[in-house]
Design a protein around this motif. Structure first.
Motif, short mmCIF file in Angstrom:
data_model
loop_
_atom_site.label_atom_id
_atom_site.label_comp_id
_atom_site.label_asym_id
_atom_site.label_seq_id
_atom_site.Cartn_x
_atom_site.Cartn_y
_atom_site.Cartn_z
N GLU A 155 0.84 -1.19 0.00
CA GLU A 155 0.00 0.00 0.00
C GLU A 155 0.87 1.24 0.00
O GLU A 155 1.94 1.27 0.63
N THR A 156 0.40 2.28 -0.70
CA THR A 156 1.06 3.58 -0.70
C THR A 156 0.03 4.64 -0.34
O THR A 156 -1.06 4.67 -0.90
N SER A 157 0.38 5.52 0.59
CA SER A 157 -0.54 6.54 1.07
C SER A 157 -0.73 7.64 0.03
O SER A 157 0.03 7.74 -0.95
N SER A 158 -1.71 8.48 0.26
CA SER A 158 -1.81 9.72 -0.49
C SER A 158 -0.59 10.58 -0.18
O SER A 158 -0.04 10.53 0.92
N SER A 159 -0.18 11.38 -1.15
CA SER A 159 0.99 12.24 -0.96
C SER A 159 0.57 13.57 -0.36
O SER A 159 -0.50 14.09 -0.66
N TRP A 160 1.40 14.11 0.53
CA TRP A 160 1.14 15.44 1.08
C TRP A 160 2.32 16.36 0.79
O TRP A 160 3.47 15.92 0.71
N GLU A 161 2.03 17.63 0.61
CA GLU A 161 3.05 18.63 0.30
C GLU A 161 3.38 19.43 1.55
O GLU A 161 2.49 19.76 2.34
N CYS A 162 4.65 19.75 1.75
CA CYS A 162 5.04 20.49 2.95
C CYS A 162 6.31 21.30 2.66
O CYS A 162 7.09 20.96 1.77
N GLU A 163 6.45 22.38 3.42
CA GLU A 163 7.67 23.18 3.32
C GLU A 163 8.81 22.55 4.11
O GLU A 163 9.96 22.63 3.71
N SER A 164 8.48 21.95 5.22
CA SER A 164 9.48 21.29 6.06
C SER A 164 9.07 19.83 6.21
O SER A 164 8.00 19.54 6.75
N PRO A 165 9.85 18.89 5.74
CA PRO A 165 9.45 17.47 5.76
C PRO A 165 9.25 16.96 7.18
O PRO A 165 9.96 17.34 8.11
N LEU A 166 8.27 16.09 7.33
CA LEU A 166 8.11 15.40 8.60
C LEU A 166 9.23 14.39 8.78
O LEU A 166 9.72 13.80 7.80
N THR A 167 9.60 14.15 10.01
CA THR A 167 10.59 13.12 10.32
C THR A 167 9.84 11.83 10.66
O THR A 167 8.66 11.85 11.02
N PRO A 168 10.50 10.67 10.59
CA PRO A 168 9.84 9.42 10.96
C PRO A 168 9.28 9.44 12.38
O PRO A 168 8.25 8.82 12.65
N GLU A 169 9.94 10.16 13.27
CA GLU A 169 9.49 10.20 14.66
C GLU A 169 8.16 10.95 14.82
O GLU A 169 7.50 10.82 15.86
N GLU A 170 7.75 11.71 13.81
CA GLU A 170 6.51 12.47 13.90
C GLU A 170 5.30 11.70 13.35
O GLU A 170 4.18 12.22 13.36
N ILE A 171 5.52 10.47 12.91
CA ILE A 171 4.45 9.67 12.32
C ILE A 171 4.26 8.41 13.15
O ILE A 171 5.22 7.73 13.51
N ALA A 172 2.99 8.11 13.49
CA ALA A 172 2.65 6.93 14.27
C ALA A 172 1.82 5.97 13.41
O ALA A 172 0.79 6.36 12.86
N LEU A 173 2.27 4.73 13.31
CA LEU A 173 1.57 3.71 12.54
C LEU A 173 1.24 2.52 13.44
O LEU A 173 2.05 2.13 14.28
N ARG A 174 0.06 1.95 13.23
CA ARG A 174 -0.36 0.81 14.06
C ARG A 174 -1.26 -0.10 13.24
O ARG A 174 -2.18 0.37 12.57
#
Length: 297
Positions: free
Chosen positions: A109-128
């Motif tokens: 699976e691949t998520s929808s893409s989001w646009e940002c000025e400053s990329p999120l880091t892996p630590e800012e994303i929670a998956l379960r």
């Protein structure tokens, strides 16, 4: 920066093994990655990629609360770390028991893409990865919005069968996402169902099926099912004006076995839905959730 470039970073993914085991699921392999494509110093596109192998073992499905021929859906929760906004949910597998039991399921699976000025880091994303007995969700592989406004939620239990089956609500959230041309309301609810005594479930069953002999005993009627209550969600304006009303059917039931035998555990349920509100209009000030009998939907 002359050329686009892409970075791939591993993401931590929690597996809710206890819930999965009750519902017959096992994760054999799983991997998640955060993919960032950089176009300029201030323009980045990000998405999440997930791959893995899931196995359904029907013998491990301890108690069944409706769903017909379908196995419990395997769910992926996608959220922001330390955010008050609940995660969004994606169905990874939704198949009949027969089909899903044939062989391990390859997940890709691949998520929808989001646009940002400053990329999120892996630590800012929670998956379960998890599963519940009964769910009604939109199923979208996306990241919950960062900007939102929270609404108060009132729960009113109007079910007439609370002695037989009572919904408990342990997770409650309603918030607004504002776009240039519309406002979207998202309501997230989760909990379990508390079961009454077999005699109370029998009374609820006979009330719904009033054409049956009302003096019937458990031995006469067993086995039978009692439907879970449903939900009515109301978006209400400042002056008490009803802006939007939505019905959520959980499509679950409590099985009562021979001689009144009950399931060994309480069913867990999840309802997560989004609704567009008319534009232009004043945004809602609060949300009311009414728990009602399934037949009232």
């Amino acid at each position: 920066m002359d050329d686009d470039y892409k970075t791939v970073q591993p993401l931590h993914l929690e597996v809710d093994e206890l819930s999965l085991s009750h519902l017959g699921w096992r994760i054999d392999e799983i991997e998640a990655r955060l993919v960032t494509t950089t176009y300029t110093e201030w323009e980045h596109h990000q998405e999440i990629e997930l791959t893995g192998i899931a196995r359904f073992i029907g013998e491990g499905w301890s108690d069944r609360f409706g769903g017909g021929d379908y196995a419990p859906a395997l769910l992926l929760a996608v959220g922001r770390t330390d955010s008050p906004v609940p995660p969004l949910y994606k169905r990874l597998v939704m198949e009949t028991v027969t089909k899903v039991s044939e062989h391990p399921r390859q997940l890709s699976e691949t998520s929808s893409s989001w646009e940002c000025e400053s990329p999120l880091t892996p630590e800012e994303i929670a998956l379960r990865i998890t599963a519940v007995d009964v769910e009604e969700i939109e199923s979208e592989f996306d990241l919950a919005p960062e900007r939102h406004s929270v609404l108060p939620v009132e729960i009113i239990d109007q079910s007439t069968q609370t002695g037989a089956v009572r919904l408990t609500v342990t997770v409650i959230s309603a918030h607004l996402r504002h776009d240039p041309y519309d406002t979207r309301l998202r309501v997230h609810l989760a909990g379990s169902a508390v079961l009454g005594a077999p005699e109370q479930l029998l009374a609820a069953h006979l009330t719904v099926h009033d054409w049956r002999d009302q003096d019937s005993t458990l031995e006469d009627q067993s086995p039978f099912d009692v439907s879970l209550p449903g939900l009515i969600v109301e978006a209400v304006g400042e002056e008490g004006t009803l802006l939007r009303e939505m019905e959520i059917s959980l499509y679950g039931s409590i099985p009562v076995g021979e001689a009144g035998g009950l399931p060994a555990r309480q069913p867990r349920w999840l309802a997560d839905a989004g609704y567009d509100l008319p534009y232009p209009s004043r945004p809602p000030a609060r949300v009311t959730v009414r728990i009602v009998d399934a037949d009232d939907l």
